[in-house]
Design a protein around this motif. Structure first.
Motif, PDB file in Angstrom:
ATOM      1  N   THR A 160       0.833  -1.192   0.000  1.00  0.00           N
ATOM      2  CA  THR A 160       0.000   0.000   0.000  1.00  0.00           C
ATOM      3  C   THR A 160       0.870   1.246   0.000  1.00  0.00           C
ATOM      4  O   THR A 160       1.780   1.373   0.803  1.00  0.00           O
ATOM      5  CB  THR A 160      -0.903   0.016   1.242  1.00  0.00           C
ATOM      6  OG1 THR A 160      -1.638  -1.183   1.285  1.00  0.00           O
ATOM      7  CG2 THR A 160      -1.858   1.177   1.208  1.00  0.00           C
ATOM      8  N   LEU A 161       0.585   2.164  -0.897  1.00  0.00           N
ATOM      9  CA  LEU A 161       1.282   3.442  -0.924  1.00  0.00           C
ATOM     10  C   LEU A 161       0.547   4.470  -0.082  1.00  0.00           C
ATOM     11  O   LEU A 161       1.165   5.287   0.590  1.00  0.00           O
ATOM     12  CB  LEU A 161       1.406   3.950  -2.362  1.00  0.00           C
ATOM     13  CG  LEU A 161       2.178   3.045  -3.317  1.00  0.00           C
ATOM     14  CD1 LEU A 161       2.119   3.612  -4.714  1.00  0.00           C
ATOM     15  CD2 LEU A 161       3.600   2.899  -2.864  1.00  0.00           C
ATOM     16  N   MET A 162      -0.807   4.413  -0.133  1.00  0.00           N
ATOM     17  CA  MET A 162      -1.596   5.422   0.558  1.00  0.00           C
ATOM     18  C   MET A 162      -3.020   4.908   0.726  1.00  0.00           C
ATOM     19  O   MET A 162      -3.533   4.191  -0.119  1.00  0.00           O
ATOM     20  CB  MET A 162      -1.612   6.698  -0.288  1.00  0.00           C
ATOM     21  CG  MET A 162      -2.472   7.803   0.243  1.00  0.00           C
ATOM     22  SD  MET A 162      -2.464   9.230  -0.847  1.00  0.00           S
ATOM     23  CE  MET A 162      -3.444   8.629  -2.185  1.00  0.00           C
ATOM     24  N   THR A 163      -3.641   5.243   1.843  1.00  0.00           N
ATOM     25  CA  THR A 163      -5.068   4.996   2.021  1.00  0.00           C
ATOM     26  C   THR A 163      -5.712   6.318   2.377  1.00  0.00           C
ATOM     27  O   THR A 163      -5.071   7.211   2.926  1.00  0.00           O
ATOM     28  CB  THR A 163      -5.352   3.978   3.145  1.00  0.00           C
ATOM     29  OG1 THR A 163      -4.825   4.477   4.364  1.00  0.00           O
ATOM     30  CG2 THR A 163      -4.745   2.636   2.821  1.00  0.00           C
ATOM     31  N   THR A 179      -1.690   5.258   5.922  1.00  0.00           N
ATOM     32  CA  THR A 179      -1.171   4.025   5.338  1.00  0.00           C
ATOM     33  C   THR A 179      -1.904   2.849   5.943  1.00  0.00           C
ATOM     34  O   THR A 179      -2.563   2.968   6.967  1.00  0.00           O
ATOM     35  CB  THR A 179       0.339   3.869   5.590  1.00  0.00           C
ATOM     36  OG1 THR A 179       0.563   3.874   6.995  1.00  0.00           O
ATOM     37  CG2 THR A 179       1.123   4.988   4.944  1.00  0.00           C
TER      38      THR A 179
END
Length: 94
Positions: free
Chosen positions: A37-40, A48
């Motif tokens: 995951t790069l970003m949430t 993250t």
């Protein structure tokens, strides 16, 4: 809520219950996979987390023809390629 994940050198924006087609990942149908995951995010807040996906199927993409030619040199080459793909269903965003 959404997440941006990276796999196979590409980035995908996903939500829960989305289906995405990515480059081949090891595993059989029904197997669970954790993606990088790069970003949430949700609205304005970013963070993250982890993304869990289930492999739906392994398949091959459409055939692509590569044709090379040099004029006036009697040079022609024809080649084909089919990419191996994996269909994923996003089960949860953490």
């Amino acid at each position: 809520m959404f997440a941006v994940v990276r796999t196979g050198g590409k980035q995908y924006r996903v939500s829960a219950n989305d289906q995405i087609v990515v480059e081949k990942l090891e595993g059989e149908a029904g197997t669970s996979v954790t993606l990088e995951t790069l970003m949430t995010g949700e609205g304005e807040t970013l963070g993250t987390g982890t993304v869990t996906a289930e492999i739906v199927e392994q398949k091959r993409g459409e055939k692509i023809i590569i044709f090379k030619k040099r004029r006036r040199h009697n040079y022609r080459r024809r080649n084909g390629h089919r990419q191996s793909l994996t269909v994923l269903r996003i089960t949860s965003l953490g």
